[in-house]
Design a protein around this motif. Structure first.
Motif: not given
Ligand SMILES: [Ca+2]
Ligand SMILES: [Ca+2]
Ligand SMILES: [Ca+2]
Length: 304
Positions: A166-168, A160-164
């Protein structure tokens, strides 16, 4: 609450279940998950990856059973470092995942569990919520058990996230453990007495050798009661109520406490066949009930 003797409970549970054998195997698998694994709508300026899709047949996971889902590891969501574990999921009849520009990306989605409301996209505030999904793991919730609905052949697992973008996951430890477990369901309304309608609930994963408990509440205080157990659904009109289980085993009298309850701890027998149903219902001697006996709801336990 008053705790009844484990021996009494075991005697009851194992007598008719005199089934010898091999210890039940917990069927579980660890599903690795990427930090951008997603089945939610994604804003056109952002970029995510695809959710994990787990075929249920390979796990022996069929409707009637449940899945215990436990997230592990963590991802870096951009601002917070590699500390975030926030998993959601849903069941589906097909493995198809449509494009991120859509809101409803899982055309085979089947509603189950307690609905999780997902956040709008960070950029643009576009809605992402679909009605069929549920929370798996968050900081406040380590795991969840969700019954497998009719028609379900796949489990989708995502973050669950709202901006993807920048994920690592620098240490690559993110994932979800999937374990096939049993299912408790309630059946029928019960028959009211002194303290309202008595309530019977069960807890435990229903794997062989696992602890379980059956708890009665809202019964007449300090009254004799009986726990009826059976391997068939009877639903026989009786004393103004309904006798739910075929009465293969009757435990009792079991005295209720001063607050009208008891807890029956036991160990679920090993070696039971899968998808076996065991039915439970409590009957309580209660002069305020229609015919002098109050009854709880029925309770069904299905083995994994
Ligand atoms: Ca990590
Ligand atoms: Ca992020
Ligand atoms: Ca939702």
């Amino acid at each position: 609450m008053k705790r009844l003797s484990r021996r009494a409970a075991l005697a009851g549970l194992t007598t008719t279940a005199c089934l010898t054998s091999f210890p039940a195997q917990a069927q579980s698998t660890d599903v690795p998950l990427g930090p951008k694994a997603c089945y939610l709508h994604v804003h056109s300026s952002d970029s995510a990856g695809s959710a994990a899709v787990v075929p249920l047949a390979g796990l022996g996971a069929v409707p009637g059973k449940s899945l215990l889902l436990e997230g592990f590891g963590d991802l870096d969501n951009g601002p917070s470092g590699d500390t975030i574990l926030s998993l959601i999921g849903l069941y589906s009849s097909s493995p198809t995942l449509l494009g991120p520009e859509l809101l409803h990306r899982v055309p085979g989605a089947i509603d189950a569990g307690v609905e999780f409301i997902s956040a709008p996209t960070l950029s643009g505030g576009q809605p992402t919520d679909i009605p069929e999904d549920f929370r798996i793991t968050s900081a406040a919730q380590p795991n969840v058990v969700v019954a497998i609905p009719v028609g379900a052949l796949y489990l989708f697992i995502g973050n669950h996230d709202s901006q993807w973008f920048d994920n690592s996951d620098p240490d690559g430890d993110l994932g979800c453990r999937v374990t096939v477990v049993g299912t408790w369901t309630e059946h029928g309304a019960g028959l009211a007495g002194t303290a309202g309608t008595p309530k019977l609930v069960g807890t435990g994963l229903l794997q062989g050798g696992d602890p379980l408990s059956v708890t009665l509440s809202s019964a007449r205080p300090n009254a004799p009661s009986f726990l009826v157990m059976g391997f068939q659904l009877l639903d026989l009109p009786l004393f103004g109520g309904t006798l739910v289980p075929a009465p293969d085993i009757i435990l009792g009298p079991l005295p209720t406490s001063g607050t009208g309850d008891w807890v029956l701890p036991a160990t679920w027998p090993a070696g039971l066949p899968e998808l076996l149903s065991v039915w439970f219902q409590a009957w309580i001697v209660d002069p305020m009930a229609t015919a002098g006996l109050a009854a709880s709801n029925g309770l069904r336990a299905v083995t994994p």
